[in-house]
Scaffold this motif. Structure first.
Motif, PDB file in Angstrom:
ATOM      1  N   GLU A 293       3.274  -0.641  -1.558  1.00  0.00           N
ATOM      2  CA  GLU A 293       2.114   0.031  -0.963  1.00  0.00           C
ATOM      3  C   GLU A 293       1.140   0.579  -2.006  1.00  0.00           C
ATOM      4  O   GLU A 293      -0.068   0.420  -1.885  1.00  0.00           O
ATOM      5  CB  GLU A 293       2.583   1.146  -0.027  1.00  0.00           C
ATOM      6  CG  GLU A 293       3.046   0.633   1.328  1.00  0.00           C
ATOM      7  CD  GLU A 293       3.461   1.754   2.263  1.00  0.00           C
ATOM      8  OE1 GLU A 293       3.487   2.931   1.831  1.00  0.00           O
ATOM      9  OE2 GLU A 293       3.755   1.464   3.426  1.00  0.00           O
ATOM     10  N   ASP A 294       1.672   1.231  -3.043  1.00  0.00           N
ATOM     11  CA  ASP A 294       0.807   1.790  -4.097  1.00  0.00           C
ATOM     12  C   ASP A 294       0.049   0.681  -4.818  1.00  0.00           C
ATOM     13  O   ASP A 294      -1.132   0.824  -5.134  1.00  0.00           O
ATOM     14  CB  ASP A 294       1.645   2.588  -5.107  1.00  0.00           C
ATOM     15  CG  ASP A 294       2.145   3.901  -4.529  1.00  0.00           C
ATOM     16  OD1 ASP A 294       1.559   4.351  -3.527  1.00  0.00           O
ATOM     17  OD2 ASP A 294       3.101   4.461  -5.075  1.00  0.00           O
TER      18      ASP A 294
ATOM     19  N   SER B  94      -2.694  -0.594  -2.658  1.00  0.00           N
ATOM     20  CA  SER B  94      -3.768   0.395  -2.599  1.00  0.00           C
ATOM     21  C   SER B  94      -4.658   0.305  -3.838  1.00  0.00           C
ATOM     22  O   SER B  94      -5.884   0.379  -3.747  1.00  0.00           O
ATOM     23  CB  SER B  94      -3.165   1.801  -2.493  1.00  0.00           C
ATOM     24  OG  SER B  94      -4.178   2.771  -2.497  1.00  0.00           O
TER      25      SER B  94
END
Length: 227
Positions: free
Chosen positions: A112-113, A116
């Motif tokens: 996810e990071d 992002s």
């Protein structure tokens, strides 16, 4: 942890272009694994060196992997293809995973990071991508700057609306060019350093890898402290 809707994933694999990309990932992985296993039958030392190149590329990056290959005195026709195949495997795996996550089919917490950051990168260079399109994507993948490269480039290609096959093709060509040029350049540098003393290249490579690992560990602890 990955939460998935298996029915939707199978539909994508069977009907959409993402399925073909995943199949390509499996095919490239099979080719690489079979090549390493066959090499073990004839030359275990060479197979160990090739394995270390793959691991180095995955966890540290292409430059340390290429440098390691030339420090082993391996030829271009081994070092460059191994790195190209390794990076293409990563692209053809992570690209579909990102799209599954983007569409809500998969929840990939560990990535996810990373996703992002890529989205931020896309917004940062949005005007350039709109202006130059496919050529801009090629240059983005080709140039050796931080947070550029095949995986990031492929995902940005999707985010700016390019078709899957077009994105993968551009990334494939740019990756082949980039790794080949990096390989030829580093081969000359490593050969020059070895001509003085072989220990120099190993010390330089070790320092380079340690710096990268320390930087990654520092960022990991920084993220945990923020949370």
């Amino acid at each position: 942890m990955i939460k998935s809707n298996m029915k939707n994933i199978f539909k994508l694999i069977l009907k959409e272009q993402l399925g073909t990309i995943l199949i390509l990932c499996l095919l490239l992985t099979l080719i690489l694994v079979c090549a390493v296993l066959l090499t073990y039958l004839f030359d275990a030392k060479l197979a160990n060196k090739i394995t270390s190149l793959v691991i180095s590329n995955i966890f540290v990056g292409r430059v340390p992997s290429l440098s390691l290959g030339y420090a082993y005195n391996l030829p271009n026709n081994i070092v460059i293809p191994v790195n190209i195949i390794t990076e293409l495997i990563l692209v053809t795996l992570i690209y579909p995973l990102f799209i599954f996550s983007f569409k809500g089919i998969l929840k990939i917490k560990i990535l996810e990071d990373f996703f992002s950051k890529i989205n931020d990168k896309k917004h940062q260079h949005q005007e350039s991508f709109k202006k130059y399109g496919k050529i801009g994507l090629f240059i983005f993948v080709f140039i050796p700057f931080w947070m550029t490269g095949p995986i990031v480039g492929a995902i940005i290609g999707y985010l700016i609306g390019l078709k899957h096959y077009v994105t993968i093709f551009i990334v494939f060509v740019a990756t082949c060019f980039a790794i080949s040029l990096w390989g030829l350049f580093l081969n000359e540098i490593v050969s020059m350093m070895i001509s003085f003393d072989k220990k120099i290249i190993w010390i330089t490579l070790l320092i380079f890898v340690v710096i990268i690992l320390i930087n990654k560990i520092r960022k990991l602890f920084s993220k945990r402290n923020k949370k």
